[in-house]
Design an enzyme around this catalytic site. Sequence first.
Site, PDB file in Angstrom:
ATOM      1  N   ASP A   1       0.835  -1.213   0.000  1.00  0.00           N
ATOM      2  CA  ASP A   1       0.000   0.000   0.000  1.00  0.00           C
ATOM      3  C   ASP A   1       0.861   1.251   0.000  1.00  0.00           C
ATOM      4  OD1 ASP A   1       0.929  -0.390   2.703  1.00  0.00           O
ATOM      5  OD2 ASP A   1      -0.652   0.942   3.388  1.00  0.00           O
TER       6      ASP A   1
ATOM      7  N   GLU B   1       3.387   1.570   2.570  1.00  0.00           N
ATOM      8  CA  GLU B   1       4.497   0.620   2.424  1.00  0.00           C
ATOM      9  C   GLU B   1       4.507  -0.470   3.481  1.00  0.00           C
ATOM     10  OE1 GLU B   1       7.754   3.834   2.458  1.00  0.00           O
ATOM     11  OE2 GLU B   1       7.762   3.134   0.388  1.00  0.00           O
TER      12      GLU B   1
HETATM   13  C1  NOJ Z   1       8.968   3.139   6.378  1.00  0.00           C
HETATM   14  C2  NOJ Z   1       7.727   3.410   5.616  1.00  0.00           C
HETATM   15  O1  NOJ Z   1       7.982   4.400   4.695  1.00  0.00           O
HETATM   16  C3  NOJ Z   1       6.611   3.784   6.537  1.00  0.00           C
HETATM   17  O2  NOJ Z   1       5.442   4.070   5.837  1.00  0.00           O
HETATM   18  C4  NOJ Z   1       6.398   2.645   7.445  1.00  0.00           C
HETATM   19  O3  NOJ Z   1       5.361   2.943   8.336  1.00  0.00           O
HETATM   20  C5  NOJ Z   1       7.685   2.324   8.191  1.00  0.00           C
HETATM   21  N1  NOJ Z   1       8.766   2.083   7.267  1.00  0.00           N
HETATM   22  C6  NOJ Z   1       7.519   1.137   9.108  1.00  0.00           C
HETATM   23  O4  NOJ Z   1       7.357  -0.015   8.361  1.00  0.00           O
HETATM   24  C1  NOJ Z   2       6.526   6.915   4.210  1.00  0.00           C
HETATM   25  C2  NOJ Z   2       5.156   7.016   3.655  1.00  0.00           C
HETATM   26  O1  NOJ Z   2       4.347   6.065   4.310  1.00  0.00           O
HETATM   27  C3  NOJ Z   2       5.146   6.784   2.187  1.00  0.00           C
HETATM   28  O2  NOJ Z   2       3.840   6.988   1.689  1.00  0.00           O
HETATM   29  C4  NOJ Z   2       6.121   7.706   1.491  1.00  0.00           C
HETATM   30  O3  NOJ Z   2       6.156   7.391   0.124  1.00  0.00           O
HETATM   31  C5  NOJ Z   2       7.490   7.607   2.091  1.00  0.00           C
HETATM   32  N1  NOJ Z   2       7.458   7.753   3.533  1.00  0.00           N
HETATM   33  C6  NOJ Z   2       8.421   8.670   1.541  1.00  0.00           C
HETATM   34  O4  NOJ Z   2       7.939   9.941   1.842  1.00  0.00           O
END
Ligand code: NOJ
Ligand code: NOJ
Length: 457
Positions: free
Chosen positions: A199, A202
Site C-alpha cells: 500500500d 508501504e
Molecule cells: C517506512 C515506511 O515508509 C513507513 O510508511 C512505514 O510505516 C515504516 N517504514 C515502518 O514499516
Molecule cells: C513513508 C510514507 O508512508 C510513504 O507513503 C512515502 O512514500 C514515504 N514515507 C516517503 O515519503
Amino acid sequence: MGMGRLVLLGFALIVGTVNAAAWMDDQASRSKAYLLDNIAPPGAAKGSVVASPSRQNPDYFYHWIRDAALVMDAIVTSYLKEADSGEKALHEQRLKDYVRFSRQNQTTANPSDYEVSGGMGEPKFEADGTAYQRGWGRPQNDGPAICAITLIRLANHWLDKGRDPEVRGTLYDGKVPTHSVIKADLEFVAHHWNETCYDIWEEISGYHFYTRLIQRRALVEGAKLADRLGDGGAASFYRAQAAKLEPLIETHWNESKGVLVPTFGRDRGVHYKTSDIDTAVLLAILHSTGSDGYFSVDDDRVLSTLERQIRVFQALYHVNQKGYGATAMGRYPEDLYDGNGSSQGNPWFLTTLAVAEMHYRIANRLEARGQFNRSLRNGPFLDSLGQSSIHHFRGADLANLIAKTRARGDAFLGRACFHGVKDGRFAEQIHRDTGFMQGANDLTWSYASFLTAYWQR
Ligand code: NOJ
Ligand code: NOJ
C-alpha cells in the site's frame, strides 16, 4: 513556531477566515520554494525528487516514485499557471528532466524484477538513479499509475500546443515494446492491476482502494490520450481494464461501518491494522479526480468516510484535545510509525492538509452542482457543519453550506500550519502529545499537499 506566527494563526483560527488569505499566500510561496529545494538537490541526479533532504534518522534521501509523481504533479500545475516565461521555462526543464529520469527508472534492473511486477512497481531509487538493493515493501503498484496521471496532463498540454513530436518521442510512442514513459506505465498498469502489492504506507500487501482507484484513473485518462494519438487498439484495451476495476472498487464500500475500506486480501505485511479507518482512502479521491466524476468528493460514501475519519482522529490524539482548532489527522489509528522507527503513530501534515483540500473541493463541487440533498450517509458530515435541519440545499441554504465547508477547510489548513515552524517549514509528522514536528524534515510531499489545497481554495 515563532510567537508572531503563532499569534497570527491563532487569531485566524479564532476569528475565522476574514484575514486568512495573507498568511496563506505567504505559506504558499514558501512551500513552493522549499519544494523546489528538494528537486535534484546537490548529490542527487537531474530529474530526481528526494522525499526529504534528511539523510539519517530517517534516511529519506531517495527518489520515491509516488512522492515524486505527486510533487511533479504540483509542478505541472505551476507550469500551466505560470505567466512569467522565464519561470515557465524552468518548470518545463524540470519536467523534461523528470521524464528522462523516470524513463531511466523504468529500465533500471531492480529487486522488483524478480518479484511479481517485472520491475515497474519498484517503490524507490537511490537519488543518483541506481536501484535500491536492500529489503523494502515491494512492489508498490500505485507508483506507475500516479506517474502516468501526472505526465498525461503534460502530454495533453503539449498536444494542445501542437507539440506532437515531443509527445510521441518521449511521452507516448504508441509502440509495444515502448521507449516512452507514459506508454510503459500504462502497459504495466493494464497488465498488472489484478496483482496484490504494498500500500502507499508501504506496510501491507493486498488489494487497496487507493491503488485501484488510481490505476483506474490512469487507464481512463490513458485511453483518452491513446485515442488522441491514434492508438485506438490500446485505448479500448485500457478502457476495458478500467471497466473491470470498477466493480472491484465498488466492493470497498462497507455500508454498516460507513467507510470505504482501505485494503482487502492482505497477503503480507503488518497485521495490527483492523479498524478500516485510513486516510489513504481520502488521498485516493484527491489524486484520482477526473471529469467523469467517478468517486467524486461529494459522493455520499466519500463524505461518510471523511466524517468518520475526522471523528476517530479527533478522539485519538492528545494534541487534538487542546483546543487548537480543527483535527490533526493521522494515517490510520493503529499506526506505530513515528517517523524514524516504531513506537506510536502521529498526525501528519499531508493528511491534515488533504482534509483541508477535501473541504475546498467539496465546496467547489457543490457550487458547480447548484444543489445538494441530505442522505443517511452524508448526514453526519452535514451535522458537523451545523446543518442538521435542512434536507434540500438550494439558494441561500446552499450558499451557507458552501461557506461553512470552505471555512472548515480553512480550519484544517490553519491547523496544519499551526504545527509548522516560523519560516513555514513542514516535516512529515506532528507529535501526538506535544504538537512538535517529528520525522523527516522538509518532507517534499507535505509542501505539495499545502499547494494543492491552497490552489483548490
Ligand atoms: C517506512 C515506511 O515508509 C513507513 O510508511 C512505514 O510505516 C515504516 N517504514 C515502518 O514499516
Ligand atoms: C513513508 C510514507 O508512508 C510513504 O507513503 C512515502 O512514500 C514515504 N514515507 C516517503 O515519503
